[in-house]
Design an enzyme around this catalytic site. Structure first.
Site, short mmCIF file in Angstrom:
data_model
loop_
_atom_site.label_atom_id
_atom_site.label_comp_id
_atom_site.label_asym_id
_atom_site.label_seq_id
_atom_site.Cartn_x
_atom_site.Cartn_y
_atom_site.Cartn_z
N SER A 280 0.82 -1.21 0.00
CA SER A 280 0.00 0.00 0.00
C SER A 280 0.86 1.27 0.00
O SER A 280 1.73 1.40 -0.84
CB SER A 280 -0.95 -0.07 1.19
OG SER A 280 -2.13 0.59 0.87
N LYS A 284 4.24 2.04 -2.41
CA LYS A 284 4.71 3.22 -3.13
C LYS A 284 6.16 3.48 -2.71
O LYS A 284 7.05 3.78 -3.51
CB LYS A 284 3.86 4.46 -2.79
CG LYS A 284 2.33 4.27 -2.84
CD LYS A 284 1.58 5.55 -2.49
CE LYS A 284 0.18 5.38 -1.88
NZ LYS A 284 -0.84 4.73 -2.62
N TRP A 371 -9.88 0.59 -5.33
CA TRP A 371 -9.28 1.89 -4.96
C TRP A 371 -7.85 2.00 -5.50
O TRP A 371 -7.39 3.06 -5.88
CB TRP A 371 -9.33 2.00 -3.44
CG TRP A 371 -8.93 3.31 -2.85
CD1 TRP A 371 -7.91 3.50 -1.94
CD2 TRP A 371 -9.54 4.59 -3.04
NE1 TRP A 371 -7.86 4.82 -1.58
CE2 TRP A 371 -8.83 5.51 -2.23
CE3 TRP A 371 -10.59 5.05 -3.83
CZ2 TRP A 371 -9.16 6.87 -2.19
CZ3 TRP A 371 -10.92 6.41 -3.79
CH2 TRP A 371 -10.20 7.29 -2.98
N HIS A 421 -7.91 -5.70 -0.09
CA HIS A 421 -6.65 -4.97 0.14
C HIS A 421 -5.96 -5.50 1.40
O HIS A 421 -6.44 -5.30 2.52
CB HIS A 421 -7.02 -3.50 0.33
CG HIS A 421 -5.85 -2.58 0.47
ND1 HIS A 421 -4.98 -2.31 -0.57
CD2 HIS A 421 -5.40 -1.86 1.52
CE1 HIS A 421 -4.06 -1.45 -0.16
NE2 HIS A 421 -4.29 -1.16 1.11
C1 GCU Z 1 -5.33 4.85 1.71
C2 GCU Z 1 -4.72 5.64 0.60
C3 GCU Z 1 -3.89 4.77 -0.33
C4 GCU Z 1 -2.91 3.95 0.47
C5 GCU Z 1 -3.63 3.19 1.54
C6 GCU Z 1 -2.73 2.41 2.50
O1 GCU Z 1 -6.31 4.00 1.21
O2 GCU Z 1 -5.77 6.30 -0.09
O3 GCU Z 1 -3.20 5.55 -1.27
O4 GCU Z 1 -2.18 3.09 -0.37
O5 GCU Z 1 -4.34 4.11 2.35
O6 GCU Z 1 -1.56 2.73 2.65
O7 GCU Z 1 -3.25 1.50 3.14
#
Ligand code: GCU
Length: 443
Positions: A280, A284, A371, A421
């Site tokens: 998540s 990144k 998402w 997720h």
């Molecule tokens: C939120 C956010 C995402 C991210 C995620 C996470 O949903 O919008 O961009 O990847 O959190 O880190 O769990």
């Protein structure tokens, strides 16, 4: 007929109404943003060509990639998305502890001091080595390939091992960890252990290490002042940031590189086979860490989505506007300026994926995680392939979005796991399958 207007009598009430409206009106209020999660609404788009230099010249060789295209893209990603990459600092291991971990693994904990002096920031690293009982005659078994990932809740939440140290600073509140007042709790031990199958990885001959991301940047809009950045000479006041000021993702990526500085000094770790993994927002981060530090031999992004593996131009799921509004601290200030302007961006996220080339890259999605735009993550991997092809390597080997739970790939691996997720043992097993092929022992 004489007409008597009611206006004079109503005037005081009207005046009050206008006053009230003026007091409650927010000049910046925008209608709530709508998010597209409908594939039929994705419009046609053109991605920036990966294989070009700063003057539009075509890049056709590995040398051209290394010296012209890659540096150009790194400059754009630093300036426009993540901010500058903080420079290395000396790393000193303190309070090193060794013991037995789950499944007969060997635990090492160390507090790494990041910089000079006792006030320099520190991060606690937790590392498990495979058991000594692993066949010692296995080629390369003395030095283990190693997965390194950052975690969300503190090292102690990643495993029930009672010896694991608990962070002293701010941690996010969370249903799973039971934290409600931003203080780490002993009761959170092991609450996120489903995300880190230490013994299964160890049984396959992998060492695995983790650290808490909040050690260097507490994940809050105002976390900068408590982050490692001021110790590195960066601005701490949110209101005075340079357009390319490092954000939290750049700081977490710096933390990963500093941990790598230490890992490669350990005789048990194979310095040529350290794999950076992230889920998540930390996916990144893993991609950006691997982009900036080519010592990472392989990069794994799990459901990293917007600002990670997913293409912005598809406008599917999370958007630049939303991510830079809700998480303004993750990126550099320039990135927010691209909200609603994806077609004009000089880059898209396939560029970030290509920064791993020619090293192996694994991108993982989850089918229900719209998402994070699974298809957009896959298509970014397809679009990144020309960077590997320059080196005579096959990218993904397919342009067809695979069925759930059916991994595909060449030098780039991809799967879309069924379900939601999360980072699960099944995902890790696929990363390990891919690593075994892509980073063979005794290379
Ligand atoms: C939120 C956010 C995402 C991210 C995620 C996470 O949903 O919008 O961009 O990847 O959190 O880190 O769990």
């Amino acid at each position: 007929m004489l007409f008597r207007s009611p206006l004079p009598r109503l005037l005081p009430a009207l005046f009050l109404l206008v006053l009230l409206a003026a007091m409650t009106h927010d000049a910046h209020a925008q209608p709530p943003e709508e998010f597209n999660e409908d594939e039929s609404k994705v419009e046609a788009y053109t991605l920036p060509d990966l294989l070009v230099g700063p003057d539009g010249e075509e890049v056709t060789t590995p040398e051209g990639w290394r010296t012209v295209a890659r540096p150009r893209w790194m400059e754009i990603l630093e300036e426009q998305e993540y901010g500058r990459r903080p420079a290395p600092v000396p790393v000193t291991a303190e309070k090193v502890e060794r013991g037995e971990g789950p499944g007969g693994t060997r635990r090492i904990q160390a507090r790494l001091r990041l910089g000079q002096g006792p006030d320099a920031p520190a991060t606690e690293v937790l590392l498990y080595l495979p058991p000594l009982s692993l066949p010692p005659d296995r080629p390369g078994a003395a030095r283990f390939p190693t997965f390194l990932h950052l975690n969300f809740g503190g090292n102690h939440a990643e495993t029930a091992d009672p010896a694991v140290r608990i962070p002293a600073g701010w941690v996010p509140n969370g249903k799973e960890t039971g934290v409600t007042e931003n203080r780490a709790l002993a009761a959170s031990r092991g609450t996120l252990a489903h995300r880190w199958p230490i013994d299964r990885l160890a049984a396959r001959g992998f060492a695995t290490a983790t650290a808490y991301y909040g050690d260097v940047f507490p994940d809050r809009a105002d976390g900068r002042a408590e982050s490692a950045l001021p110790s590195l000479g960066y601005e701490s006041d949110r209101a005075r940031l340079a357009p390319d000021e490092p954000g939290a993702i750049s700081t977490w990526a710096w933390q990963l590189s500093r941990i790598l500085d230490w890992l490669v000094t350990l005789p048990e770790i194979d310095p040529e086979r350290v794999i950076v993994v992230g889920h998540s927002r930390l996916g990144k981060t893993a991609l950006w860490a691997g982009a900036g530090d080519e010592r990472f031999a392989m990069v794994v992004s799990n459901e990293s989505g917007c600002g990670g593996a997913a293409l912005e131009r598809r406008n599917f799921g999370e958007t630049v506007r939303r991510i830079t509004t809700v998480f303004p601290h993750w990126f550099c200030p320039n990135f927010a300026g691209w909200a609603g302007r994806a077609p004009e961006m000089p880059f898209d996220q396939h560029v970030l994926l290509a920064m791993t080339a020619p090293r192996p890259l694994y991108v993982a999605s989850a089918a229900e995680d719209l998402w994070a735009d699974p298809r957009g993550e896959f298509l970014a991997a397809v679009a990144a392939a020309p960077a590997w092809e320059l080196f005579g390597k096959e990218g993904l080997g397919t342009a067809d979005f695979p069925a759930p739970d059916a991994p595909v790939g060449g030098s780039i691996g991809y799967h879309v796991r069924s379900g939601a997720h999360d980072l699960l043992a099944w995902d890790w097993e696929r990363f390990a399958d891919f690593a075994e092929k892509a980073l063979p022992r005794g290379r």
